[in-house]
Design a protein around this motif. Structure first.
Motif, mmCIF file in Angstrom:
data_model
loop_
_atom_site.group_PDB
_atom_site.id
_atom_site.type_symbol
_atom_site.label_atom_id
_atom_site.label_comp_id
_atom_site.label_asym_id
_atom_site.label_seq_id
_atom_site.Cartn_x
_atom_site.Cartn_y
_atom_site.Cartn_z
ATOM 1 N N THR A 1 18.766 38.497 -3.351
ATOM 2 C CA THR A 1 18.972 37.486 -2.321
ATOM 3 C C THR A 1 17.658 36.750 -2.113
ATOM 4 N N LEU A 2 17.549 35.578 -2.718
ATOM 5 C CA LEU A 2 16.361 34.732 -2.625
ATOM 6 C C LEU A 2 16.847 33.303 -2.404
ATOM 7 N N VAL A 3 17.032 32.945 -1.136
ATOM 8 C CA VAL A 3 17.647 31.669 -0.780
ATOM 9 C C VAL A 3 16.579 30.580 -0.822
ATOM 10 N N THR A 4 16.685 29.743 -1.819
ATOM 11 C CA THR A 4 15.640 28.784 -2.138
ATOM 12 C C THR A 4 15.786 27.491 -1.339
ATOM 13 N N ALA A 5 14.716 26.687 -1.358
ATOM 14 C CA ALA A 5 14.719 25.318 -0.839
ATOM 15 C C ALA A 5 13.673 24.547 -1.626
ATOM 16 N N GLY A 6 13.921 23.250 -1.821
ATOM 17 C CA GLY A 6 12.908 22.465 -2.505
ATOM 18 C C GLY A 6 13.479 21.303 -3.291
ATOM 19 N N ILE A 7 12.573 20.527 -3.867
ATOM 20 C CA ILE A 7 12.941 19.397 -4.746
ATOM 21 C C ILE A 7 13.051 19.994 -6.143
ATOM 22 N N TRP A 8 14.261 20.410 -6.514
ATOM 23 C CA TRP A 8 14.409 21.292 -7.664
ATOM 24 C C TRP A 8 14.622 20.555 -8.975
ATOM 25 N N ARG A 9 14.876 19.256 -8.894
ATOM 26 C CA ARG A 9 14.966 18.440 -10.107
ATOM 27 C C ARG A 9 14.066 17.221 -9.946
ATOM 28 N N ASN A 10 14.018 16.363 -10.944
ATOM 29 C CA ASN A 10 13.056 15.267 -10.982
ATOM 30 C C ASN A 10 13.269 14.284 -9.840
ATOM 31 N N VAL A 11 12.171 13.611 -9.451
ATOM 32 C CA VAL A 11 12.204 12.555 -8.441
ATOM 33 C C VAL A 11 11.384 11.389 -8.974
ATOM 34 N N ARG A 12 11.802 10.166 -8.662
ATOM 35 C CA ARG A 12 11.141 8.994 -9.235
ATOM 36 C C ARG A 12 11.456 7.750 -8.400
ATOM 37 N N LEU A 13 10.675 6.706 -8.642
ATOM 38 C CA LEU A 13 10.998 5.360 -8.191
ATOM 39 C C LEU A 13 11.604 4.600 -9.356
ATOM 40 N N GLY B 1 0.811 -1.209 0.000
ATOM 41 C CA GLY B 1 0.000 0.000 0.000
ATOM 42 C C GLY B 1 0.844 1.258 0.000
ATOM 43 N N PRO B 2 0.189 2.434 -0.128
ATOM 44 C CA PRO B 2 0.928 3.701 -0.138
ATOM 45 C C PRO B 2 1.518 4.024 1.229
ATOM 46 N N LEU B 3 2.688 4.697 1.189
ATOM 47 C CA LEU B 3 3.366 5.143 2.400
ATOM 48 C C LEU B 3 3.667 6.629 2.278
ATOM 49 N N PRO B 4 3.656 7.354 3.395
ATOM 50 C CA PRO B 4 3.953 8.792 3.333
ATOM 51 C C PRO B 4 5.455 9.037 3.173
ATOM 52 N N LEU B 5 5.782 9.862 2.172
ATOM 53 C CA LEU B 5 7.165 10.298 1.939
ATOM 54 C C LEU B 5 7.262 11.776 2.304
ATOM 55 N N ARG B 6 8.225 12.094 3.162
ATOM 56 C CA ARG B 6 8.425 13.484 3.572
ATOM 57 C C ARG B 6 9.875 13.876 3.338
ATOM 58 N N VAL B 7 10.057 15.079 2.806
ATOM 59 C CA VAL B 7 11.394 15.656 2.654
ATOM 60 C C VAL B 7 11.403 16.931 3.481
ATOM 61 N N ARG B 8 12.159 16.911 4.564
ATOM 62 C CA ARG B 8 12.205 18.026 5.506
ATOM 63 C C ARG B 8 13.426 18.895 5.193
ATOM 64 N N PHE B 9 13.175 20.142 4.832
ATOM 65 C CA PHE B 9 14.256 21.061 4.483
ATOM 66 C C PHE B 9 14.535 22.008 5.648
ATOM 67 N N THR B 10 15.782 22.007 6.076
ATOM 68 C CA THR B 10 16.264 22.973 7.059
ATOM 69 C C THR B 10 16.789 24.187 6.314
ATOM 70 N N SER B 11 16.576 25.370 6.855
ATOM 71 C CA SER B 11 17.083 26.578 6.215
ATOM 72 C C SER B 11 18.573 26.446 5.911
ATOM 73 N N THR B 12 18.930 26.802 4.697
ATOM 74 C CA THR B 12 20.345 26.752 4.319
ATOM 75 C C THR B 12 21.167 27.694 5.189
ATOM 76 N N TYR B 13 20.574 28.783 5.614
ATOM 77 C CA TYR B 13 21.287 29.690 6.524
ATOM 78 C C TYR B 13 21.690 28.964 7.805
ATOM 79 N N THR B 14 20.787 28.149 8.347
ATOM 80 C CA THR B 14 21.081 27.425 9.589
ATOM 81 C C THR B 14 22.307 26.546 9.416
ATOM 82 N N GLU B 15 22.340 25.795 8.311
ATOM 83 C CA GLU B 15 23.479 24.906 8.052
ATOM 84 C C GLU B 15 24.754 25.692 7.798
ATOM 85 N N ALA B 16 24.682 26.715 6.965
ATOM 86 C CA ALA B 16 25.882 27.488 6.633
ATOM 87 C C ALA B 16 26.451 28.178 7.863
#
Length: 969
Positions: free
Chosen positions: A166-178, A116-131
């Motif tokens: 200055t527009l610091v982006t986050a996201g799934i910016w290219r293709n994703v697949r199984l 059956g289906p399962l939930p997929l989550r991608v959690r993005f932390t601010s790039t500023y936090t990491e940098a």
């Protein structure tokens, strides 16, 4: 069963401070918030400031996933790009974490994914936090901008630049697949294709990954093999016992012990049989034997290899023709297909179009000349920044449009600048097809970069992946270690700033990256940086060695100082100007809009940018009397500056190996160095570039206290022509004339001294020089002068104390029309600036290219009547003063045509720098030329296109059609 892909692009859910909203993948947080109406458009006014919080927030993308169809042995979750700091969870289980926008990621979810289906989550932390975390951990490092972009592997210009927001982006910016697969898959295929001695050479490197089931079997073989090795040791002991057996026969008491040895020896023989079986297993493991893995390689449908799997396959083919850059032959491409099989069952398939060529850079004695297929190439280049601050919005059609515009301007090389991204496969494939060479920077720009962990491992993994990923593309001709870091470390005294005594990236550029290129891609040259003189023995930004960035001009000096040196290769130079009037007006809400109003200054990101524009104007013109005059004059000054540089440096070929203009494009509406603005509209510079990069050209240049005509032939055939130089009064009276015959060898220049009686400065300063070189009537399929220099800013340059040359209206477009490239907006006809063209011609569609070429020729015949300045031979103008104030006596007629307007302008007197601004007629309107200088009695026709029903009366509205004298008066 072959590998199966199930795409997960499309609708997701985005969670963050505004709550949950609909999201689109590929994409980014900013574009999703814009679509949902949760933020204002950051391109308008000063809205950039209002959305700053987006880059400092954390976000979650989520959706359910399930496998649809027969279940394979292995199922992977594959992300082609995650921006940037992310944790990936499936049904609450963390699969992994990412810290690099420039890599792809693959997770084995075979065991987690059920029916059956399962939930997929991608959690993005601010790039500023990491940098900022890494900055605190590793210590500060100097950089050119007050943002921590050098502490995270992300598109650096997201943090702002001197042309970007200055527009610091986050996201799934290219293709994703199984991806589902059985037994094994092609992890990577790396083809290095070269051409020499009349044949193509293909070196294929194949890397496979096996399923866990297949791997478990191999591990069992390994265990048995280890056991046999232990048996071998025992066997050696038994053989030593055999040697003692003769002695034992003399001692009956010991015979029973030897018989035991015989029994052990029999056991060893059984071990030998087992060992033979394991050796057979080893053969299968290598892909050999019945039922093993094999590889089928085909080129344009011809099978060129069919055999047992091997990690390397080397082939030669005499039937292929070389790939050539624009202007040097056809960009021949071939369909390469690699199929992985188990017996006759296909497991995986990899397909690309490849070309065969050999690339080198001649660096002897400080030179820097590209050589393709052993042919020296004068580089006519542009620097490329990401075409959108939100790169997930880029499409193949948009790449084809923008790169087609570059090709139509005579460009033969695009440098991908190091503060951006490794572009998508679409970008490089379009360049392959257009014959555009690509210089690829590794992604380091204008900063000290820490060499410690965890960044070092990310840099290595990123470089290795992208070197292999981009290897198939013949357009890619060079790797470059960084942008300006080796230079600025000393020039900006970074060592004296906080963190300047720590690691700063030198090891990356001089050791890590060249080692990776040497190992993975020895077919392409590597440069440690740009600029770079080749070693620390010379100042990094040297005019005498390697690549040079010319930024004292613009930042501190007038553009006439371009003529003070002849660098070996100019990899960056440029001059600012505002975008098209409507682009600026749509982005800036100030009323009234002035050069120094807040909205205009917000869209000027360079330090003291408007001050530099003003000081640049002051060298040549009186202070502008209005915002409209400022806009006209600064665009003109940009054209004159770039012309001064390119014409001078090109006249020094082959000492100067090429020029790369900063920059082709913009990623938002801004005052910048670009030739195409952030809305996709041409600045006048675009048309001037088309003239400057023409295959055959003439220019008047100062040399040794006098003037010469440089006759420049960038074609494969000799150019036999007559050169005629005239001194004329501003009223068009010929005062004296000089004429001579010239033979210019292929890919060469000839300098013709101009007699001193034509150049004497004791005459009327309003006089000017005209040089004409007769062009062959027809060569190939197009007339040499087709759509020629009237599409340029012809005649805009001044002389005397400001001695400047200018290619006037007759400069030929040379090979601009080849291969269906965009001609003055033909491809985008009917489309709004920057939008999707109304008529898309696939870059690889030969019939489409032929149709467009035929259309362009027909348009030229219709649009260039006899007497038009563009029907003239190749020519250049030299003025002894910056401007003339006499009324040029312009007569304007407008003809309504089915797809727009034909605006014909006739000059009774000298008309310097006539300009039609099509966006002032309609937002989607285009025109086929920029600034044009008309001599007394000459005419030109501006072809205004883009939408039906244009209002002809608007041509006479203020500032739609004007000239320099009118602006200054």
């Amino acid at each position: 069963m072959s590998r199966i892909e199930q795409h997960l692009d499309g609708t997701w859910t985005l969670g963050g401070p505004p709550g949950q909203i609909r999201a689109t993948v590929p994409g980014c947080v900013h574009t999703d918030l814009l679509a949902a109406g949760k933020i204002v458009d950051p391109f308008l006014g000063e809205n950039e400031k209002a959305v700053d919080w987006v880059g400092r927030a954390n976000w979650v993308y989520e959706r359910d996933i399930a496998w649809d169809g027969p279940r394979p042995d292995r199922i992977d979750l594959v992300f082609d790009g995650l921006d940037t700091v992310a944790d990936i969870e499936l049904d609450g289980v963390v699969l992994g974490s990412t810290r690099n926008m420039h890599r792809s990621y693959r997770f084995d979810i075979t065991d987690q994914l059920g029916d059956g289906p399962l939930p997929l989550r991608v959690r993005f932390t601010s790039t500023y936090t990491e940098a900022e975390r890494l900055q605190a951990q590793l210590g500060p490092r100097p950089n050119a901008y007050p943002e921590p972009f050098n502490f995270v592997r992300k598109m650096a210009c997201s943090f702002g630049w001197d042309w970007g927001p200055t527009l610091v982006t986050a996201g799934i910016w290219r293709n994703v697949r199984l991806e589902g697969w059985n037994t094994a898959r092609l992890r990577s295929v790396k083809p290095l294709s070269t051409y020499a001695d009349g044949r193509g050479h293909l070196d294929l490197t194949l890397d496979i990954e096996r399923t866990d089931i297949e791997r478990a079997g191999v591990e069992r073989f390994d265990a048995q093999r280890a056991g046999v090795e232990r048996m071998d040791a025992q066997r050696a002991g038994a053989e030593r016992m055999d040697a003692e057996r003769a002695g034992v026969e003399r001692f009956d008491a010991e015979r029973a012990g030897v018989e035991r040895f015989d029994a052990e020896r029999a056991g060893v023989e059984r071990f030998d049989a087992e060992r033979a079986g394991v050796e057979r297993m080893d053969a299968e493991r290598a892909g050999l034997g019945d039922g093993g893995l094999r590889v089928l390689v085909s080129l344009d449908g011809r099978v060129v290899f069919d055999g047992a799997f091997a990690e390397t396959v080397t082939l030669e083919d005499e039937r292929v023709e070389p790939w050539n850059p624009r202007g040097y032959g056809d960009a021949n491409l071939y369909d390469l297909c690699v199929v992985l099989l188990e017996g006759d069952v296909e497991l995986d398939r990899w397909e690309r179009r490849v070309g065969f060529r050999t690339v080198d850079i001649d660096r002897d004695g400080g030179a820097f000349v590209f050589q393709v297929n052993e042919q020296p190439v004068f580089v006519k280049g542009v620097n490329w920044i990401p075409d959108d601050i939100f790169p997930s919005r880029m499409t193949r059609e948009r790449y084809a449009l923008r790169l087609g515009q570059a090709a139509a301007a005579g460009v033969n090389l695009v440098r991908i600048w190091g503060g951006g991204i490794y572009e998508s496969r679409d970008f490089y494939e379009v360049c392959d097809e257009l014959g555009l060479m690509v210089w690829q920077d590794f992604l380091f720009a204008c900063a000290c970069y820490p060499e410690e962990e965890p960044l070092h491992s990310e840099v290595v993994a990123e470089a290795r992946e992208n070197v292999v990923r981009l290897a198939p593309h013949p357009s890619l001709v060079a790797w470059n270690g960084n942008n300006e870091n080796l230079w600025l470390y000393g020039a900006d005294d970074w060592a004296s700033r906080p963190g300047g005594d720590l690691s700063w990236g030198e090891t990356y550029y001089l050791k890590t990256l060249p080692d990776i290129v040497s190992e993975l891609d020895p077919s392409r040259p590597y440069m440690a940086g740009s600029p770079w003189s080749g070693s620390w023995e010379h100042e990094p930004n040297s005019t005498e060695h390697g690549t040079f960035h010319s930024w004292d001009v613009w930042n501190r000096e007038d553009y006439l100082n371009y003529r003070e040196s002849a660098p070996r290769f100019v990899a960056e130079f440029g001059w600012q100007a505002p975008p098209a009037w409507r682009t600026l007006r749509e982005a800036v809400t100030d009323e009234p809009m002035r050069p120094d109003s807040p909205g205009v200054l917000h869209h000027q990101k360079a330090i003291d940018g408007n001050g530099k524009l003003a000081r640049g104007l002051a060298h040549h013109f009186p202070e502008p009397g209005s915002t409209e005059a400022w806009h006209f004059l600064t665009q003109l000054n940009q054209v004159r500056a770039v012309r001064t540089g390119i014409a001078h440096w090109r006249s020094h070929w082959p000492h100067t190996g090429g020029t790369i203009l900063w920059q082709l494009n913009d990623l938002w509406p801004v005052i910048s160095w670009a030739a195409i603005d952030g809305a996709g509209r041409y600045k006048p510079l675009y048309f001037e570039m088309r003239s400057l990069y023409a295959e055959r050209s003439v220019t008047i240049q100062p040399r040794d206290g006098g003037l010469v005509v440089a006759v420049m032939n960038d074609r494969a055939h000799k150019w036999t022509t007559s050169v005629r130089v005239e001194r004329m009064s501003s009223r068009g009276v010929r005062l004296c004339t000089f004429e001579t015959a010239v033979d210019v060898a292929p890919r060469a220049n000839v300098l013709v001294p101009i007699p001193s009686d034509l150049t004497a400065d004791d005459g009327d300063p309003s006089d000017f020089l005209v040089v004409r070189a007769a062009a062959p009537a027809v060569e190939g399929t197009l007339a040499e002068g087709a759509l020629a220099g009237g599409a340029s800013a012809g005649g805009v340059l001044a002389g005397g104390a400001s001695a400047e040359g200018a290619l006037a209206g007759g400069a030929p477009a040379g090979g601009v029309l080849a291969e269906g490239a965009l001609i003055g907006g033909l491809l985008a006809e009917g489309a709004p600036a920057g939008g999707t063209p109304a008529e898309q011609t696939p870059a690889g569609d030969a019939q489409g290219r032929a149709r467009l070429l035929e259309r362009a020729e027909n348009e030229h015949v219709r649009a260039t009547p006899a007497g038009d300045v563009r029907a003239n031979d190749v020519r250049d103008l030299w003025f002894f003063q910056d401007f003339h104030l006499d009324d040029p006596g312009l007569t304007v007629t407008v003809d309504v045509v089915p797809d727009g307007l034909d605006v014909t302008v006739r000059a009774a007197g000298l008309a310097r720098d006539v300009l039609l601004q099509p966006d002032r007629i309609h937002p989607a309107a285009t025109v086929d030329q920029g600034f044009v200088t008309l001599l007394p009695g000459e005419t030109t026709t501006f072809r205004v296109r883009g939408t039906a029903g244009l209002d002809a009366a608007l041509v006479k509205a203020p500032w739609v059609l004007t000239d320099l004298a009118t602006v200054l008066r």
